[in-house]
Design a protein around this motif. Structure first.
Motif, mmCIF file in Angstrom:
data_model
loop_
_atom_site.group_PDB
_atom_site.id
_atom_site.type_symbol
_atom_site.label_atom_id
_atom_site.label_comp_id
_atom_site.label_asym_id
_atom_site.label_seq_id
_atom_site.Cartn_x
_atom_site.Cartn_y
_atom_site.Cartn_z
ATOM 1 N N ALA B 309 -12.473 -11.974 -20.010
ATOM 2 C CA ALA B 309 -12.401 -12.938 -19.914
ATOM 3 C C ALA B 309 -11.626 -13.724 -18.440
ATOM 4 N N LEU B 310 -11.202 -12.506 -18.345
ATOM 5 C CA LEU B 310 -10.950 -13.082 -16.162
ATOM 6 C C LEU B 310 -11.020 -12.036 -14.923
ATOM 7 N N PRO B 311 -12.146 -12.299 -14.785
ATOM 8 C CA PRO B 311 -12.518 -11.309 -13.580
ATOM 9 C C PRO B 311 -12.317 -11.277 -12.651
ATOM 10 N N VAL B 312 -11.490 -12.426 -11.815
ATOM 11 C CA VAL B 312 -10.666 -12.399 -11.170
ATOM 12 C C VAL B 312 -9.076 -11.475 -11.148
ATOM 13 N N LEU B 313 -9.262 -10.787 -12.440
ATOM 14 C CA LEU B 313 -7.973 -10.096 -12.053
ATOM 15 C C LEU B 313 -8.771 -8.823 -11.531
ATOM 16 N N VAL B 314 -9.407 -8.280 -11.566
ATOM 17 C CA VAL B 314 -10.373 -7.028 -11.346
ATOM 18 C C VAL B 314 -10.109 -7.079 -9.601
ATOM 19 N N ALA B 315 -10.134 -8.028 -9.042
ATOM 20 C CA ALA B 315 -10.097 -7.862 -7.047
ATOM 21 C C ALA B 315 -9.171 -7.297 -6.632
ATOM 22 N N PHE B 316 -7.892 -7.068 -7.558
ATOM 23 C CA PHE B 316 -6.076 -6.869 -7.295
ATOM 24 C C PHE B 316 -6.123 -5.946 -7.608
ATOM 25 N N ILE B 317 -7.093 -4.915 -8.265
ATOM 26 C CA ILE B 317 -6.955 -3.622 -8.544
ATOM 27 C C ILE B 317 -6.627 -2.854 -7.303
ATOM 28 N N PRO B 318 -7.627 -2.736 -6.098
ATOM 29 C CA PRO B 318 -7.449 -1.167 -5.022
ATOM 30 C C PRO B 318 -6.031 -2.305 -4.360
ATOM 31 N N MET B 319 -5.627 -3.856 -4.395
ATOM 32 C CA MET B 319 -4.547 -3.764 -3.612
ATOM 33 C C MET B 319 -3.329 -2.899 -4.711
ATOM 34 N N LEU B 320 -3.048 -3.367 -5.628
ATOM 35 C CA LEU B 320 -2.002 -2.590 -6.517
ATOM 36 C C LEU B 320 -1.787 -1.191 -6.525
ATOM 37 N N MET B 321 -3.289 -0.956 -6.503
ATOM 38 C CA MET B 321 -3.238 1.118 -6.549
ATOM 39 C C MET B 321 -2.643 1.478 -5.256
ATOM 40 N N ASN B 322 -3.683 -0.042 -4.208
ATOM 41 C CA ASN B 322 -2.773 1.604 -3.194
ATOM 42 C C ASN B 322 -1.427 1.127 -2.465
ATOM 43 N N THR B 323 -1.059 0.082 -2.479
ATOM 44 C CA THR B 323 0.386 -0.472 -2.649
ATOM 45 C C THR B 323 1.301 0.172 -2.942
ATOM 46 N N GLY B 324 0.829 0.889 -4.314
ATOM 47 C CA GLY B 324 1.550 1.829 -5.123
ATOM 48 C C GLY B 324 1.936 2.453 -4.562
ATOM 49 N N GLY B 325 0.627 3.850 -4.658
ATOM 50 C CA GLY B 325 0.412 4.761 -4.255
ATOM 51 C C GLY B 325 0.759 5.241 -2.746
ATOM 52 N N CYS B 326 1.277 4.034 -1.866
ATOM 53 C CA CYS B 326 1.594 4.620 -0.188
ATOM 54 C C CYS B 326 2.789 4.202 -0.431
ATOM 55 N N ALA B 327 2.987 3.354 -1.189
ATOM 56 C CA ALA B 327 5.397 3.381 -1.286
ATOM 57 C C ALA B 327 5.933 4.716 -1.845
ATOM 58 N N GLY B 328 4.832 5.138 -2.777
ATOM 59 C CA GLY B 328 5.090 6.329 -4.227
ATOM 60 C C GLY B 328 5.195 7.155 -2.924
ATOM 61 N N SER B 329 4.442 7.641 -2.306
ATOM 62 C CA SER B 329 3.967 8.608 -1.135
ATOM 63 C C SER B 329 5.009 8.701 0.554
ATOM 64 N N GLN B 330 5.241 7.888 -0.008
ATOM 65 C CA GLN B 330 6.558 7.602 1.898
ATOM 66 C C GLN B 330 7.528 8.317 0.803
ATOM 67 N N SER B 331 8.027 7.471 -0.215
ATOM 68 C CA SER B 331 9.644 8.308 -0.537
ATOM 69 C C SER B 331 9.053 10.237 -1.124
ATOM 70 N N ALA B 332 8.099 10.530 -1.236
ATOM 71 C CA ALA B 332 7.673 11.458 -1.425
ATOM 72 C C ALA B 332 8.249 12.921 -0.421
ATOM 73 N N VAL B 333 6.942 11.930 0.644
ATOM 74 C CA VAL B 333 7.084 12.346 1.730
ATOM 75 C C VAL B 333 9.035 13.118 2.294
ATOM 76 N N LEU B 334 9.370 12.021 2.594
ATOM 77 C CA LEU B 334 11.099 12.205 2.545
ATOM 78 C C LEU B 334 11.462 13.021 2.209
ATOM 79 N N ILE B 335 11.363 13.496 0.845
ATOM 80 C CA ILE B 335 11.858 13.985 0.354
ATOM 81 C C ILE B 335 11.518 15.697 0.562
ATOM 82 N N ILE B 336 10.526 15.637 0.214
ATOM 83 C CA ILE B 336 9.754 17.064 0.372
ATOM 84 C C ILE B 336 9.530 17.596 1.910
ATOM 85 N N ARG B 337 10.446 17.091 3.428
ATOM 86 C CA ARG B 337 10.193 17.207 4.098
ATOM 87 C C ARG B 337 11.904 17.640 4.738
ATOM 88 N N GLY B 338 12.797 16.400 3.684
ATOM 89 C CA GLY B 338 14.081 16.875 4.050
ATOM 90 C C GLY B 338 14.533 18.275 3.304
#
Lengths: 447, 447
Positions: B309-338
């Motif tokens: 119904a709304l194919p425009v939504l698909v185009a934002f999937i990579p942005m959401l996934m990448n930004t989320g993944g990056c935000a999460g791994s930033q936290s994870a890496v600092l804490i793992i290293r700490g």
């Protein structure tokens, strides 16, 4: 927090326990005393600090946080500052001065002995990441004509102020480095032997202007306790001790972890860093990656017709992107780390790439077989299974190519290879893998 | 008991039967010889044991009871021990050494060839990653009652075989560690002073069973050249020198880099590792991540109607996934290293999570503003901009929560926190962010 630390903190709140505290301090390790001071309120910390014997005070001072150092210097008298700054090893004094505001620096330098001040000023001139900036100038220099007995006399007389006496440096009249003698060799030699007879002349040294990152691999390879640092005329100007090389190695690894996870590196421990600072270190890369994901979005938008016609294709986008990103960052991380440890050089680029291609062919094959079967079982559509699997194979090979070449290209252009880790690779691999996927779908499924 | 065994025991009680015994031993099975030795009186057992050919002696030794082994080792010369320990299979040597008191262990290890000792240390009761597995036993042990002059004599006499002479260890008669004396302190002291007067009694030590990962933070914190290793009864059994701690630190960091990039860790340098091995180290995680991306795919499939119904939504999937993944791994890496550097402890979990939430709120705000404006400008659709931006905000907060809690949970459950880095976080964050996205779209856009 150790038991002693708690006790020290508790004890000191009662003045009658002054003597007990003093005894406790005498028995404690300087590093633990520093940690205990950090936990006290500022007034108590100053009182405790002033209670310490002079030479211990300087040792403890070197292990305090910048905040506490500043607070102490602002709270004590000029003669007290003088005694601390002159007792500090020059490299510690420089570390401290580098972080202080100008007013504190001025007061500290004004109170330093002339010779100490000159050394500090000399070390302050070296660039932030150079070997010169972390070297110390308190080392034992011997003459080649000394006998072992004379060498020991000299070490006994001057050794107390030196950062290490376990490696001694033999220099000529123009301060050129002739060789090194270990305290072990001196101890095991005859008293009448000449230093020149027992010194080692094949010496591993660093230049003042070398990047401090280059130290750790040398210390590790040669199992050194200290390394001489020479200027461009091969004159001995300082040494780096193993503990400082150790700290640099730890810092550099932490920095690489941070950069590879798309953050600006920070030298402060996580729990002591403010929310604002942490957010600032992260937001730039997040914004950059968010905006560059627009490319992937644009690729998807340009194939909107295909997706509307065959919506099942959308469901495989996360799998393709994640597997590609992971395949790419595996290669990138190994190569970045290999370069950091000096195991991989720029000239290895073709060998590395060819190796990664063959790994991609092997790993890709396993992935493709599993993926093909999974889609066949779950979707029961051989054309979709074929399209997705073929895209996956090409994506893995492309991702390993990108993952291996980008970090080496960064190094070639004198950028930090660690920048080219997961987040950047992921963004690049995402867009390319989507292009591969949709074009293969177009060809195979013919829409 | 076999007939031969009885005969051997009987025979050996008469010296004239020496030759017959020797022949008998040659013909007997090693297990039977061992059983026979156990039955003899201790003096006869030693005599018989010494009579055996070297390599057979080692084989027999492995089948003896712990008591008899100890008795033999305490009765024979160093060259005999050497020949036995070097001929023993390593696992047998380990089984034997595991049961011996510290004094016997020390003598046995000191007599083993270097390669043998390394293997023994590695396998010994000490688990692969324990401090015990990397310690060395060649150190200088002094008595508290020694004078400085005596100490130097002792160091000169024995020092050549020691791994370091720069830190000496003062032990009592039961080998309990009393303190340490640096060669520096010895050199700067008067010849007539007692070791007990100049030794430091607040000693930083490790236990044989500590994880070797814990060494580097201590070496780094206390600037050590060597650290004593004690057993559960506080007896000194070995030392770790700074060069080994340095290597461990480098290896551990490399291992963390590899695990965090979803690879099985390897100790070989990249260029020397075979294609097969490298592919094997990578393919398992790739397969796992590929298959777990099925969840994200399933989420997308379940919202296929909305996407059609709304194919425009698909185009934002990579942005959401990448930004989320990056935000999460930033936290994870600092804490793992700490956690790897012992800066962050399990008990900090709530402080860490609360910190990450606030960072997420700050970073998320910046991302949302930029993202909202970009979509408004490029797509000119305020409802889409609103939906995507709101999803992004919730995703960032969720990602930082996942990224901070997963590594600490892993540590709590005694897994390596590094496993919970980018790839795992990405997979988890992907699926959750898609669920958030589509549900918000449903609510806001009402389809």
């Amino acid at each position: 927090m150790s038991k002693e630390t708690i006790e020290l903190e508790k004890d000191h709140t009662h003045d009658k326990d002054f003597i007990a505290s003093k005894q406790l301090i005498e028995s404690m390790n300087i590093v633990d005393i520093a940690a205990a001071l950090e936990l006290m309120n500022k007034v108590t910390a100053i009182e405790t600090f002033r209670m310490m014997p002079k030479n211990k005070a300087a040792d403890v001072f070197a292990y305090l946080s910048r905040e506490m150092q500043q607070h102490i210097v602002e709270s004590i008298t000029n003669p007290e500052i003088k005694s601390i700054i002159n007792d500090l090893f020059v490299d510690d004094a420089v570390d401290f001065i580098e972080e202080m505001p100008a007013s504190v620096v001025k007061r500290v330098l004004a109170n330093a002995a002339k010779s100490q001040r000159e050394l500090i000023n000399q070390l302050l001139k070296y660039p932030r990441d150079s070997v010169g900036s972390i070297m110390t100038v308190e080392f034992v220099d011997l003459k080649a004509s000394h006998t072992v007995a004379q060498a020991f006399d000299y070490i006994r007389k001057t050794g107390v102020d030196k950062e290490t006496i376990y490696t001694c440096y033999v220099i000529d009249s123009s301060r050129k480095l002739l060789g090194i003698v270990s305290a072990r060799a001196l101890l095991l030699a005859e008293q009448t032997q000449k230093v020149s007879e027992i010194m080692k002349t094949s010496v591993i040294s660093a230049n003042t202007m070398d990047d401090k990152e280059t130290l750790a691999p040398k210390f590790s390879k040669y199992d050194l306790l200290a390394m001489p640092v020479v200027d461009n005329e091969q004159r001995l100007v300082g040494i780096v001790t193993v503990d400082d090389a150790f700290d640099v190695q730890e810092q550099e690894a932490t920095e690489d972890f941070e950069i590879m996870a798309a953050m600006s590196p920070s030298e402060e421990p996580y729990l002591k860093t403010s929310i604002r600072k942490l957010a600032k270190n992260r937001v730039f890369w997040l914004l950059l990656l968010m905006l560059s994901a627009t490319f992937s979005g644009a690729v998807i938008s340009s194939f909107e017709d295909a997706l509307t016609a065959l919506p099942v294709l959308v469901a495989f986008i996360p799998m393709l992107m994640n597997t590609g990103g992971c395949a790419g960052s595996q290669s990138a991380v190994l190569i970045i780390r290999g370069m950091a440890l000096s195991e991989i050089k720029i000239s290895d680029i073709l060998a590395v790439w060819w190796k990664e291609i063959r790994i991609a062919v092997l790993c890709g094959a396993a992935l493709v077989v599993v993926n093909f079967l999974r889609i066949l079982i779950m979707n029961n559509d051989i054309i979709v299974a074929l399209t997705v699997s073929l895209s996956l194979y090409v994506t893995v090979i492309m991702a390993k190519t990108v993952g291996s070449l980008l970090p080496m290209a960064a190094k070639q252009f004198r950028m930090d290879p660690a920048i080219m880790a997961a987040p950047v690779i992921t963004t690049a691999v995402d867009a390319i893998s989507l292009i591969i996927y949709f074009n293969l779908a177009k060809i195979i499924m013919g829409f």
